[in-house]
Design an enzyme around this catalytic site. Structure first.
Site, mmCIF file in Angstrom:
data_model
loop_
_atom_site.group_PDB
_atom_site.id
_atom_site.type_symbol
_atom_site.label_atom_id
_atom_site.label_comp_id
_atom_site.label_asym_id
_atom_site.label_seq_id
_atom_site.Cartn_x
_atom_site.Cartn_y
_atom_site.Cartn_z
ATOM 1 N N VAL A 122 0.888 -1.450 -0.351
ATOM 2 C CA VAL A 122 -0.207 -0.462 0.218
ATOM 3 C C VAL A 122 0.621 1.452 -0.009
ATOM 4 O O VAL A 122 2.003 1.105 0.858
ATOM 5 C CB VAL A 122 -0.821 -0.293 1.721
ATOM 6 C CG1 VAL A 122 -1.274 1.347 1.187
ATOM 7 C CG2 VAL A 122 -1.649 -1.776 1.198
ATOM 8 N N LYS A 123 0.290 1.876 -1.153
ATOM 9 C CA LYS A 123 1.450 3.407 -1.196
ATOM 10 C C LYS A 123 -0.047 4.558 -0.252
ATOM 11 O O LYS A 123 -0.784 4.654 -0.629
ATOM 12 C CB LYS A 123 1.513 3.659 -2.438
ATOM 13 C CG LYS A 123 2.320 5.285 -2.695
ATOM 14 C CD LYS A 123 2.428 5.317 -4.034
ATOM 15 C CE LYS A 123 3.280 7.423 -3.653
ATOM 16 N NZ LYS A 123 2.851 7.371 -5.646
ATOM 17 N N GLN A 124 1.055 4.980 0.552
ATOM 18 C CA GLN A 124 -0.254 6.295 1.315
ATOM 19 C C GLN A 124 0.824 6.806 1.490
ATOM 20 O O GLN A 124 1.825 7.277 1.451
ATOM 21 C CB GLN A 124 -0.676 5.323 2.864
ATOM 22 C CG GLN A 124 -1.129 6.335 3.330
ATOM 23 C CD GLN A 124 -2.754 6.282 2.573
ATOM 24 O OE1 GLN A 124 -2.526 7.858 2.169
ATOM 25 N NE2 GLN A 124 -3.529 6.206 2.185
#
Length: 350
Positions: free
Chosen positions: A236-238
């Site tokens: 997950v890129k956040q």
């Protein structure tokens, strides 16, 4: 090695000495050289996905650490090619985007189908490719802030990519369609053996309240991460959390007072740890974005972000604009400084 404490300046003690009293680190699935065998072996991904994840881990300066340094250059679509590459016109040529990732010792280069397809025969065997499947573009007027599929999973597979990525604007009117599209795309990617990465971004004007931008609140971004893991994101890129209390401010949705009293604090490491907790406690890896290019503070800002991510239990950094808007030599230097954070054994999990 980079002098990390000097770059952190007055924040050095707060970040390097912080002890997390919220979610204990022993409850997390932390990065490491054995992450695939220790964590991913439990899930339902086909063996080829595990192989390709290990390929990511075994590439570049961070090979064997379990951490990821990814160069993302999809801004030619998202922000226009002119705005992205005018500072360094050599990056209009996709070859130089890939060369920057190789020279900097990145684990992976992420870009559009067109960029990577144009040089895939020359480079797909030299550095892992991550093909971004969907984009927002700013040529249509007025801008609707929607994500449109530009490529198929099969196109990414056929060029030799080991991973695919996509963005969902959680909270937007279009998000439910995007969830359906990307859930199906990730299912197909796993069938073909590719790793899946979700840009789990928030997008709604209501998330800005009384001068505070809650698009980067720990509680709202945490829920976006949970939804990303729900549809099968391996990573997950956040955006890094900068505040908290988005649910309370907009007075919508469901939360619990213990999110703010027990599971988070004002320290940015604890805010990012809450983001990670929502990634199934690290069963899906959390990488934070490097943010916009800001000039003289880019190096210190990038190192600060890396320290927070690592000490929170994150898996690495995906940093683009701060690097490719500089000369190639300076871009390599900046990316290497970020990698030095993950290579420094003295910077431990909080």
């Amino acid at each position: 090695m980079t002098d990390i404490a000097q770059l952190l300046g007055k924040d050095a003690d707060n970040l390097l000495q912080h002890r997390c009293m919220t979610i204990p680190s022993d409850q997390l699935y932390l990065p490491g050289h054995d992450y695939v065998d220790r964590v991913m072996i439990d899930n339902n991904r086909p063996p080829a996905v595990l192989r390709n994840m290990q390929t990511l881990y075994n590439t570049g300066r961070l090979a064997g650490t379990g951490y990821l340094s990814i160069l993302p250059v999809d801004q030619g679509v998202e922000h226009s090619a002119g705005a992205s590459f005018a500072a360094n016109p050599l990056y209009f040529d996709p070859k130089n985007i890939v060369e920057l990732a190789i020279e900097a010792g990145c684990n992976c280069v992420a870009s559009t189908y067109g960029v990577l397809a144009s040089v895939s025969r020359r480079y797909a065997h030299r550095i892992p490719f991550l093909v971004k499947l969907n984009h927002n573009e700013t040529l249509s007027y007025p801008n609707t802030y929607d994500q449109t599929l530009y490529a198929s999973v099969e196109q990414a597979f056929n060029m030799g990519a080991v991973a695919v990525g996509a963005t969902i604007y959680f909270g937007s009117e279009e998000s439910r369609r995007q969830i359906e599209e990307i859930s199906a795309a990730f299912e197909r990617a796993h069938e073909l053996g590719m790793v899946t990465v979700l840009w789990a971004y928030l997008r709604n004007s209501a998330f800005k309240k009384d001068g505070v931008d809650y698009h980067v609140s720990a509680d709202l971004t945490g829920q976006a991460n949970h939804l990303a893991a729900t549809i099968g994101a391996d990573i997950v890129k956040q955006k890094m959390a900068e505040n908290n209390g988005g649910y309370k401010a907009i007075n919508y949705g469901y939360t619990d007072d213990r999110v703010y009293s027990k599971l988070t604090s004002e320290n940015p490491i604890d805010l990012v740890r809450y983001q990670l907790a929502n990634c199934y406690m690290g069963r899906a890896g959390l990488i934070n974005s490097g943010g916009a290019a800001g000039g003289e503070t880019d190096l210190s800002d990038a190192v600060r972000t890396a320290v927070i991510n690592k000490r929170a239990g994150g898996m690495g950094l995906i940093l683009g604009r701060k690097a490719f808007k500089k000369s190639m030599a300076d871009g390599v230097k900046l990316i290497n400084a970020v990698q030095d954070v993950y290579l420094d054994s003295k910077i431990t999990i909080a």
